[in-house]
Motif scaffolding. Structure first.
Motif, PDB file in Angstrom:
ATOM      1  N   UNK A   1       0.862  -1.179   0.000  1.00 56.54           N
ATOM      2  CA  UNK A   1       0.000   0.000   0.000  1.00 56.54           C
ATOM      3  C   UNK A   1       0.903   1.234   0.000  1.00 56.54           C
ATOM      4  N   UNK A   2       0.825   2.011  -1.047  1.00 57.12           N
ATOM      5  CA  UNK A   2       1.726   3.146  -1.221  1.00 57.12           C
ATOM      6  C   UNK A   2       1.406   4.285  -0.254  1.00 57.12           C
ATOM      7  N   UNK A   3       0.103   4.564  -0.076  1.00 61.28           N
ATOM      8  CA  UNK A   3      -0.318   5.669   0.785  1.00 61.28           C
ATOM      9  C   UNK A   3      -1.426   5.183   1.727  1.00 61.28           C
ATOM     10  N   UNK A   4      -1.095   4.526   2.847  1.00 58.81           N
ATOM     11  CA  UNK A   4      -2.131   4.038   3.766  1.00 58.81           C
ATOM     12  C   UNK A   4      -3.067   5.155   4.221  1.00 58.81           C
ATOM     13  N   UNK A   5      -4.369   4.853   4.218  1.00 55.37           N
ATOM     14  CA  UNK A   5      -5.444   5.746   4.691  1.00 55.37           C
ATOM     15  C   UNK A   5      -5.743   6.898   3.738  1.00 55.37           C
ATOM     16  N   UNK A   6      -5.003   7.044   2.674  1.00 57.37           N
ATOM     17  CA  UNK A   6      -5.184   8.214   1.829  1.00 57.37           C
ATOM     18  C   UNK A   6      -6.260   7.972   0.766  1.00 57.37           C
ATOM     19  N   UNK A   7      -6.947   9.079   0.414  1.00 55.95           N
ATOM     20  CA  UNK A   7      -7.865   9.040  -0.729  1.00 55.95           C
ATOM     21  C   UNK A   7      -7.051   9.017  -2.010  1.00 55.95           C
ATOM     22  N   UNK A   8      -7.601   8.413  -3.061  1.00 49.78           N
ATOM     23  CA  UNK A   8      -6.918   8.380  -4.346  1.00 49.78           C
ATOM     24  C   UNK A   8      -7.946   8.239  -5.463  1.00 49.78           C
TER      25      UNK A   8
END
Length: 226
Positions: free
Chosen positions: A126-133
């Motif tokens: 997971x490149x950006x945990x918890x982040x919207x994308x």
């Protein structure tokens, strides 16, 4: 006489070379009209501020409320790809759709989110945990609808398959009901109940993700850090 002919040929060659050089240096690409979907900077700013006022604080408040470690959540404000990635992506999906003999109708941009985890269920990082994308999905026309699709290959034959197709057992049960009620087996169309991987084939996803997200680091075009 021979000398005159030689001089004349040399002169004509020089003129031809000169004209050819001029033609190459003065060639310009055709002008492209702006797409009708282009919006003004002022309109973009108003839309950006509307999202800031009506969404950002709500998202932050909710995410902070479910954070077990007390970490502060930073909402994603934009995702970006370099131009070469976009060009390569377009070339790739056109290549794959051509194999399956299907036309790409639209590009669909899905709002999504990374899980609060180091890895996805399939083991990918997971490149950006918890982040919207966002992720991008090409669509095709199928049974009168505009649907996202992937491309599957079985024995050298490529087929465009709707993303939201039924699972194999549902397909088989549906076909059995159709055969029982009509006495005929209807075509399943793009719905393929076979396991293509087991037959030496495979599925090619056409979904684009893993962009760069912001913030952080922040490089905001609209005058604030929200």
């Amino acid at each position: 006489m021979t000398a005159k002919i030689t001089i004349r040929l040399a002169f004509l060659s020089f003129i031809s070379l000169l004209l050819f050089s001029c033609e190459n240096t003065t060639h310009t690409p055709p002008l492209v009209d702006p797409p009708k979907q282009i919006i003004s900077t002022e309109r973009a700013k108003e839309m950006y501020d509307t999202y800031t006022d009506r969404r950002v604080s709500i998202i932050s408040k909710y995410e902070d409320s479910i954070s077990a470690d007390g970490s502060v959540y930073t909402p994603t404000r934009y995702a970006e790809y370099d131009l070469e990635t976009i060009k390569n992506y377009i070339a790739y999906i056109e290549q794959e759709s051509k194999k399956a003999n299907v036309d790409i109708k639209t590009l669909r941009f899905y709002l999504s989110g990374y899980p609060k985890s180091d890895k996805f269920q399939n083991g990918d990082v997971v490149k950006y945990p918890r982040r919207n994308t966002i992720f991008v999905l090409p669509t095709m026309e199928y049974e009168g609808k505009n649907v996202g699709f992937s491309v599957e290959e079985t024995g050298g034959k490529y087929t465009a398959v709707p993303i939201n197709r039924n699972n194999p057992m549902q397909d088989i049960k549906q076909e059995k009901r159709q055969a029982d009620s009509t006495g005929q087996m209807n075509e399943a169309g793009f719905f393929i109940p076979n396991n293509t991987a087991a037959q030496g084939g495979g599925s090619s996803s056409l979904i684009l993700n893993d962009s760069s997200l912001s913030p952080p680091p922040s490089s905001n075009d609209f005058g604030n850090n929200n």
